[in-house]
Enzyme design. Structure first.
Site, PDB file in Angstrom:
ATOM      1  N   LYS A 133      24.733 -30.040 144.552  1.00  0.00           N
ATOM      2  CA  LYS A 133      25.771 -29.088 144.123  1.00  0.00           C
ATOM      3  C   LYS A 133      25.967 -28.041 145.224  1.00  0.00           C
ATOM      4  CE  LYS A 133      26.404 -25.443 140.661  1.00  0.00           C
ATOM      5  NZ  LYS A 133      26.003 -24.117 140.845  1.00  0.00           N
ATOM      6  N   LYS A 141      25.161 -21.301 147.247  1.00  0.00           N
ATOM      7  CA  LYS A 141      24.632 -20.377 148.266  1.00  0.00           C
ATOM      8  C   LYS A 141      23.152 -20.629 148.495  1.00  0.00           C
ATOM      9  CE  LYS A 141      27.734 -17.447 146.384  1.00  0.00           C
ATOM     10  NZ  LYS A 141      27.857 -16.882 145.052  1.00  0.00           N
ATOM     11  N   LYS A 166      14.381 -17.128 135.145  1.00  0.00           N
ATOM     12  CA  LYS A 166      13.951 -16.332 136.307  1.00  0.00           C
ATOM     13  C   LYS A 166      12.448 -16.065 136.220  1.00  0.00           C
ATOM     14  CE  LYS A 166      18.136 -14.926 138.203  1.00  0.00           C
ATOM     15  NZ  LYS A 166      19.253 -14.605 137.305  1.00  0.00           N
TER      16      LYS A 166
HETATM   17  P1  ADP Z   1      26.174 -20.128 143.704  1.00  0.00           P
HETATM   18  O1  ADP Z   1      25.553 -21.346 143.077  1.00  0.00           O
HETATM   19  O2  ADP Z   1      26.713 -20.428 145.053  1.00  0.00           O
HETATM   20  O3  ADP Z   1      25.265 -18.908 143.687  1.00  0.00           O
HETATM   21  P2  ADP Z   1      27.520 -18.704 141.570  1.00  0.00           P
HETATM   22  O4  ADP Z   1      26.410 -18.952 140.625  1.00  0.00           O
HETATM   23  O5  ADP Z   1      27.725 -17.339 142.119  1.00  0.00           O
HETATM   24  O6  ADP Z   1      27.428 -19.756 142.780  1.00  0.00           O
HETATM   25  O7  ADP Z   1      28.865 -19.222 140.878  1.00  0.00           O
HETATM   26  C1  ADP Z   1      29.936 -18.426 140.456  1.00  0.00           C
HETATM   27  C2  ADP Z   1      30.920 -19.321 139.718  1.00  0.00           C
HETATM   28  O8  ADP Z   1      31.334 -20.439 140.529  1.00  0.00           O
HETATM   29  C3  ADP Z   1      30.343 -19.937 138.435  1.00  0.00           C
HETATM   30  O9  ADP Z   1      31.330 -19.776 137.418  1.00  0.00           O
HETATM   31  C4  ADP Z   1      30.119 -21.387 138.734  1.00  0.00           C
HETATM   32  O10 ADP Z   1      30.377 -22.173 137.615  1.00  0.00           O
HETATM   33  C5  ADP Z   1      31.117 -21.681 139.858  1.00  0.00           C
HETATM   34  N1  ADP Z   1      30.500 -22.629 140.818  1.00  0.00           N
HETATM   35  C6  ADP Z   1      29.523 -22.338 141.697  1.00  0.00           C
HETATM   36  N2  ADP Z   1      29.181 -23.424 142.447  1.00  0.00           N
HETATM   37  C7  ADP Z   1      29.963 -24.432 141.989  1.00  0.00           C
HETATM   38  C8  ADP Z   1      30.096 -25.830 142.349  1.00  0.00           C
HETATM   39  N3  ADP Z   1      29.380 -26.370 143.311  1.00  0.00           N
HETATM   40  N4  ADP Z   1      31.004 -26.568 141.668  1.00  0.00           N
HETATM   41  C9  ADP Z   1      31.772 -26.009 140.684  1.00  0.00           C
HETATM   42  N5  ADP Z   1      31.692 -24.719 140.312  1.00  0.00           N
HETATM   43  C10 ADP Z   1      30.814 -23.932 140.935  1.00  0.00           C
END
Ligand code: ADP
Ligand code: TRP
Length: 323
Positions: free
Chosen positions: A190, A193, A110
């Site tokens: 990937k 959000k 960060k």
């Molecule tokens: P984002 O990338 O949308 O902010 P988060 O970091 O909040 O998602 O992810 C929360 C959980 O969901 C984590 O344990 C992460 O491993 C899983 N996750 C998020 N995006 C994916 C993805 N595209 N494929 C597989 N697992 C994911």
């Protein structure tokens, strides 16, 4: 066995979250006492809008309940409904070496991104350690990105036990969630959000259909053989069994398969897979008081489970009333 995990209310949850985390959290309920919380204190390190935070917490609670988190079996609560956790975080922070926190990858990342760090961001892993250690959790299912935080939790527990010469905290085991192939987003990166490439399982049908029809594909003409190593097929495969996948590969290799037809089929499969969850969610959303009751009852139960550890930690440190 106590299984604990925290989930950040950071925005609309999507199919990447579902296959990468939510579904596995729900499955783990079968293996012991599940304790899941909505990490609103942690979200304070990024979200700075009170209304938004309250809204995101409830939305995430609805998502988890709709996807099968069973409040009769598992504990689901809002982190801030158990403020004792922040007291424990203080007890832990007083034994946490600066060097340990300075080595945290997520903090360093960060800072490298140019974020002006505050103490909350720096101390994030200590609050996480308190979340985990307060229940003497056995298993902590997290994504690979959180593994280092788990190792730090173990180090912090050892420091406290050594400082006060008592085995107050038990060392938790990380359970790294299966890295099911990363779920791709509609643009091929990937699903995340932060990229605006989401497919959300709870979107209204029209919005969902539009997003699925917009999934990027290569420009191979209909009659030619198709490469199945691309986003559309990867997403489609999440909703198909191995026989169906083999059949699709054969159709793609033969030529004559249109991407539009695959997208329509994917849309139908998504609706049918998530249909029961979508229904449950819209029913629950009509009863916000019930959701609030579930969270409050969850916090009550969480407090009961954590009380012996809080008391042992206070007593070891010599703070709080003599019990
Ligand atoms: P984002 O990338 O949308 O902010 P988060 O970091 O909040 O998602 O992810 C929360 C959980 O969901 C984590 O344990 C992460 O491993 C899983 N996750 C998020 N995006 C994916 C993805 N595209 N494929 C597989 N697992 C994911
Ligand atoms: N930091 C975790 C994440 O971003 C969320 C979290 C907070 C957590 N406290 C926790 C996860 C305790 C497991 C255990 O995903």
């Amino acid at each position: 066995m106590r299984i604990l995990s925290g989930i950040q209310p950071s925005g609309e949850s999507h199919m990447g979250n579902f296959f990468g985390a939510m579904r596995q959290h729900v499955e783990l309920q079968e293996r012991g006492q599940g304790i899941y919380f909505l990490a609103d204190y942690h979200s304070m390190t990024s979200v700075r809008d009170a209304e938004e935070r309250r809204h995101l917490v409830i939305e995430l609670a609805l998502d988890y309940l709709a996807c099968g988190l069973d409040p009769a079996r598992s504990v689901l609560y809002r982190q801030s409904d158990l403020p004792e956790t922040t007291e424990l975080a203080w007890l832990l922070t007083t034994v946490t070496p600066m060097g340990l926190l300075l080595r945290a990858h997520s903090y360093k990342d960060k800072v490298d991104q140019g974020i002006q760090p505050d103490h909350g961001l720096f101390a994030y892993p200590v609050l996480m350690a308190a979340d985990i250690l307060q229940y003497n959790s056995d298993l902590v299912p997290v994504g690979q990105d959180q593994k280092q935080h788990l190792e730090m939790t173990r180090d912090i527990a050892v420091k406290f036990n050594q400082a006060y010469e008592r085995e107050v905290f038990q060392l938790p085991e990380p359970h790294i969630l299966k890295a099911v192939a990363v779920v791709p987003g509609t643009d091929g990166r990937k699903m995340s959000k932060s990229y605006g490439n989401l497919l959300r399982m709870f979107w209204p049908e029209k919005k969902l259909r539009k997003a699925i029809m917009a999934i990027v594909t290569d420009s191979t003409p209909v009659e030619e053989p198709k490469d199945t190593d691309q986003t559309l097929f990867q997403l489609w495969s999440l909703f198909a069994d191995p026989d169906e996948q083999a059949e699709m590969s054969a159709r793609a290799a033969a030529g004559g398969l249109g991407y539009g037809d695959v997208k329509k089929d994917l849309y139908e499969r998504v609706l049918s897979y998530f249909g029961p969850y979508r229904e449950r969610r819209s029913e629950l959303a009509k009863r916000p008081d019930d959701v609030e009751d579930i969270l409050r009852a969850g916090a009550g139960r969480a407090r009961e489970l954590a009380m012996p550890v809080f008391e042992a930690a206070r007593s070891a440190a010599g703070v709080g009333p003599l019990g």
